[in-house]
Enzyme design. Structure first.
Site, mmCIF file in Angstrom:
data_model
loop_
_atom_site.group_PDB
_atom_site.id
_atom_site.type_symbol
_atom_site.label_atom_id
_atom_site.label_comp_id
_atom_site.label_asym_id
_atom_site.label_seq_id
_atom_site.Cartn_x
_atom_site.Cartn_y
_atom_site.Cartn_z
ATOM 1 N N CYS A 10 7.158 46.265 86.999
ATOM 2 C CA CYS A 10 6.620 44.907 86.890
ATOM 3 C C CYS A 10 6.713 44.157 88.328
ATOM 4 O O CYS A 10 5.783 43.447 88.589
ATOM 5 C CB CYS A 10 7.612 44.243 85.928
ATOM 6 S SG CYS A 10 7.075 44.308 84.232
ATOM 7 N N HIS A 104 3.665 54.716 82.033
ATOM 8 C CA HIS A 104 2.975 55.025 83.133
ATOM 9 C C HIS A 104 2.432 56.502 82.809
ATOM 10 O O HIS A 104 3.329 57.162 81.988
ATOM 11 C CB HIS A 104 3.859 54.902 84.492
ATOM 12 C CG HIS A 104 5.226 55.825 84.356
ATOM 13 N ND1 HIS A 104 6.151 54.994 83.855
ATOM 14 C CD2 HIS A 104 5.576 57.012 84.616
ATOM 15 C CE1 HIS A 104 7.223 55.983 83.734
ATOM 16 N NE2 HIS A 104 7.048 57.037 84.662
HETATM 17 P P1 DGP Z 1 9.030 59.440 85.023
HETATM 18 O O1 DGP Z 1 10.083 60.361 85.184
HETATM 19 O O2 DGP Z 1 8.005 59.612 84.039
HETATM 20 O O3 DGP Z 1 9.503 57.974 84.500
HETATM 21 O O4 DGP Z 1 8.444 59.015 86.462
HETATM 22 C C1 DGP Z 1 8.984 57.798 87.124
HETATM 23 C C2 DGP Z 1 8.298 58.034 88.545
HETATM 24 O O5 DGP Z 1 8.160 56.984 89.237
HETATM 25 C C3 DGP Z 1 8.901 59.072 89.335
HETATM 26 O O6 DGP Z 1 8.101 60.011 89.707
HETATM 27 C C4 DGP Z 1 9.165 58.192 90.593
HETATM 28 C C5 DGP Z 1 8.430 57.166 90.448
HETATM 29 N N1 DGP Z 1 8.928 55.894 90.949
HETATM 30 C C6 DGP Z 1 10.006 55.263 90.692
HETATM 31 N N2 DGP Z 1 10.528 54.216 91.465
HETATM 32 C C7 DGP Z 1 9.308 53.920 92.138
HETATM 33 C C8 DGP Z 1 9.003 52.850 92.987
HETATM 34 O O7 DGP Z 1 9.679 51.797 93.291
HETATM 35 N N3 DGP Z 1 7.665 53.038 93.744
HETATM 36 C C9 DGP Z 1 6.851 54.083 93.506
HETATM 37 N N4 DGP Z 1 5.491 54.187 94.162
HETATM 38 N N5 DGP Z 1 7.255 54.926 92.530
HETATM 39 C C10 DGP Z 1 8.434 55.033 92.112
#
Ligand code: DGP
Length: 118
Positions: A10, A104
């Protein structure tokens, strides 16, 4: 729009946290994953805060948001040059390995991926 100020996605949607945005529509934003597992690793994210795809499918009676995520996937695949194919994954809940509680879909590609998921 439903937003959670404590949710990192968010905060990205609101422009309050940095991200490398590659696509944006009225309902969806897509940005590069912080920890890519392939040359292309993009997260497709509804702008409103819904905890998982399971939750979203229960609320989204006309599948508007679910469809918007797939339209975003196609657009990103095209702009990233993934003409040979790609993979979409959505982790749902604790047993599904979901670590961020905002729906996501991972779009992964840019190299041949194993047909084995695990
Ligand atoms: P999941 O395990 O499916 O909930 O994947 C979450 C993904 O989100 C993980 O691959 C890392 C990514 N992620 C977590 N925090 C951030 C962030 O602050 N920025 C970005 N670009 N990705 C993030």
């Amino acid at each position: 729009m439903n937003q959670d100020p404590n949710c990192i996605f968010c905060r990205i949607v609101a422009g309050q946290a940095p991200s490398d945005i590659v696509y944006e529509s009225e309902d969806v934003i897509a940005f590069r994953d912080l920890h890519p597992v392939a040359p292309t690793h993009v997260l497709l994210v509804p702008k409103c805060h819904v905890t998982s795809l399971h939750e979203l499918a229960g609320r989204d009676e006309r599948s508007t948001l679910a469809a918007a995520l797939l339209v975003a996937a196609r657009a990103v695949a095209e702009s990233e040059g993934l003409g040979n194919g790609y993979r979409l994954i959505s982790n749902v809940g604790a047993d599904g390995g979901q670590t961020v509680g905002h729906t996501h879909v991972h779009l992964i590609g840019g190299k041949p991926l194993s047909p084995r998921l695990l």
